[in-house]
Design a protein around this motif. Structure first.
Motif, PDB file in Angstrom:
ATOM      1  N   ALA A  82      74.424 -62.412 -58.203  1.00 56.48           N
ATOM      2  CA  ALA A  82      74.919 -63.733 -58.603  1.00 56.48           C
ATOM      3  C   ALA A  82      75.778 -64.344 -57.498  1.00 56.48           C
ATOM      4  N   ILE A  83      76.634 -63.543 -56.889  1.00 57.88           N
ATOM      5  CA  ILE A  83      77.437 -64.043 -55.772  1.00 57.88           C
ATOM      6  C   ILE A  83      76.523 -64.507 -54.643  1.00 57.88           C
ATOM      7  N   GLY A  84      75.482 -63.742 -54.363  1.00 59.42           N
ATOM      8  CA  GLY A  84      74.543 -64.136 -53.320  1.00 59.42           C
ATOM      9  C   GLY A  84      73.856 -65.450 -53.610  1.00 59.42           C
ATOM     10  N   LEU A  85      73.457 -65.677 -54.865  1.00 57.92           N
ATOM     11  CA  LEU A  85      72.829 -66.943 -55.225  1.00 57.92           C
ATOM     12  C   LEU A  85      73.810 -68.104 -55.072  1.00 57.92           C
ATOM     13  N   CYS A  86      75.054 -67.894 -55.466  1.00 59.35           N
ATOM     14  CA  CYS A  86      76.060 -68.949 -55.288  1.00 59.35           C
ATOM     15  C   CYS A  86      76.152 -69.361 -53.819  1.00 59.35           C
ATOM     16  N   ARG A  87      76.112 -68.388 -52.939  1.00 59.39           N
ATOM     17  CA  ARG A  87      76.285 -68.676 -51.512  1.00 59.39           C
ATOM     18  C   ARG A  87      75.057 -69.311 -50.889  1.00 59.39           C
ATOM     19  N   LEU A  92      78.078 -73.962 -57.995  1.00 61.46           N
ATOM     20  CA  LEU A  92      77.709 -72.658 -58.546  1.00 61.46           C
ATOM     21  C   LEU A  92      78.861 -71.670 -58.427  1.00 61.46           C
ATOM     22  N   PHE A  93      79.130 -70.986 -59.540  1.00 62.23           N
ATOM     23  CA  PHE A  93      80.174 -69.972 -59.599  1.00 62.23           C
ATOM     24  C   PHE A  93      79.639 -68.835 -60.464  1.00 62.23           C
ATOM     25  N   ALA A 102      87.565 -60.396 -56.009  1.00 68.93           N
ATOM     26  CA  ALA A 102      88.267 -61.032 -54.899  1.00 68.93           C
ATOM     27  C   ALA A 102      87.419 -62.089 -54.202  1.00 68.93           C
ATOM     28  N   GLU A 103      86.125 -62.124 -54.499  1.00 68.18           N
ATOM     29  CA  GLU A 103      85.241 -63.106 -53.866  1.00 68.18           C
ATOM     30  C   GLU A 103      85.485 -64.490 -54.472  1.00 68.18           C
ATOM     31  N   PRO A 104      85.489 -65.529 -53.645  1.00 70.37           N
ATOM     32  CA  PRO A 104      85.863 -66.861 -54.149  1.00 70.37           C
ATOM     33  C   PRO A 104      84.904 -67.438 -55.180  1.00 70.37           C
ATOM     34  N   GLU A 105      83.666 -66.995 -55.187  1.00 72.27           N
ATOM     35  CA  GLU A 105      82.703 -67.516 -56.155  1.00 72.27           C
ATOM     36  C   GLU A 105      82.947 -66.987 -57.560  1.00 72.27           C
ATOM     37  N   VAL A 106      83.627 -65.855 -57.666  1.00 77.43           N
ATOM     38  CA  VAL A 106      83.809 -65.193 -58.952  1.00 77.43           C
ATOM     39  C   VAL A 106      85.005 -65.802 -59.679  1.00 77.43           C
ATOM     40  N   ARG A 107      84.762 -66.264 -60.920  1.00 75.95           N
ATOM     41  CA  ARG A 107      85.795 -66.974 -61.661  1.00 75.95           C
ATOM     42  C   ARG A 107      86.196 -66.318 -62.979  1.00 75.95           C
ATOM     43  N   ALA A 108      85.558 -65.204 -63.355  1.00 76.27           N
ATOM     44  CA  ALA A 108      85.925 -64.554 -64.610  1.00 76.27           C
ATOM     45  C   ALA A 108      85.464 -63.106 -64.599  1.00 76.27           C
TER      46      ALA A 108
END
Length: 268
Positions: free
Chosen positions: A47-52, A61-62, A88-94
């Motif tokens: 999911a983090i990869g898709l956000c980026r 995208l988050f 700790a990754e900026p895309e992660v919000r919860a």
């Protein structure tokens, strides 16, 4: 209208062929921001990869990161540290998707409870909101949440499908509620129609849980039978109808709520 879909399983294989086209249809429908659901360590990393890769502006995208109760048996001594690193990754919000599922019991209930508590401890220490899953386990979820609640910044019961008792218990704990196309299902979701009136503004958010839960009221239905974020507008239509609000009013307060909950940027 600007909408936020707070629960999208964009890492699901059914979206693998052309996720960008899926997002383009969502944006065209007014779904301007999406929170991708992480259900395992590998899925959270994806999911983090898709956000980026799909959101060069870092505004649309988050994602969440967690281990679904179905997979609680996969929890190891290293899982908490791995999740903490992803948080700790900026895309992660919860923190999540985490919780209890006593409907399918794919993992032992005692293990589900231990893993949920580990997620809650992470959420407290990182001061991140929690993205919760619950099926046939509302009373036990409340019991586990209660001692943590004063220390959590926020928590949402995503894809709420429960009865009045569960809703009131969650609202009493000052939780947020996520509503999906389940409310559009004439076979099993009609009990939600009067209940959505009981959710205060500032506690209600909307989601598709795509590719699951295609709204059964949607016309025309996609040939694939697959739900996608663009169809959040059908959830808006149905929820607005049963809350006695205009679609614009519902969109405005649920979007504001989601942006505050997940810390999303405002869009012009």
């Amino acid at each position: 209208m600007q909408l936020v879909d707070i629960g999208v399983n964009l890492t699901h294989p059914t979206f693998a062929r052309d996720p960008r086209a899926t997002l383009d249809r969502a944006y065209a429908a007014g779904v301007q921001q999406l929170v991708l659901t992480g259900t395992s360590l590998a899925d959270s990393e994806a999911a983090i990869g898709l956000c980026r890769t799909l959101d060069e502006e870092r505004r649309h995208l988050f994602c969440t990161t967690g281990i679904h109760p179905h997979d609680a048996s996969e929890w190891t001594a290293d899982s908490a540290a791995q999740l903490r690193a992803l948080l700790a990754e900026p895309e992660v919000r919860a923190v999540g998707e985490c919780g209890l599922d006593f409907n399918r019991d794919f993992s032992p209930r005692a293990q589900q409870e231990r893993v949920l508590e580990a997620h809650l401890e992470l959420a407290v220490s990182t001061q991140r909101p929690v993205f919760l899953h619950e099926r046939d386990a509302d009373q036990r979820l409340v019991e586990i949440l209660r001692p943590f609640r004063d220390h959590l910044c926020a928590a949402v019961v995503h894809c709420f499908t429960g009865e009045k008792r569960a809703l009131y218990a969650y609202l009493d704990l000052d939780l947020h509620i996520g509503i999906t196309g389940w409310i559009c299902d004439e076979r099993r979701g009609t009990h939600l129609q009067p209940l959505v009136r009981e959710i205060p503004q500032g506690r209600l958010m909307l989601e598709t849980d795509a590719p699951y839960l295609l709204p059964r009221t949607l016309r025309p239905k996609p040939k694939s039978g697959q739900n996608e974020p663009a169809f959040l507008t059908e959830v808006v239509r149905e929820v607005a109808l049963h809350r006695g609000e205009s679609e614009a009013e519902l969109a405005a307060h649920t979007t504001a709520c989601a942006r505050h909950f997940f810390g999303l940027p405002a869009l012009s």
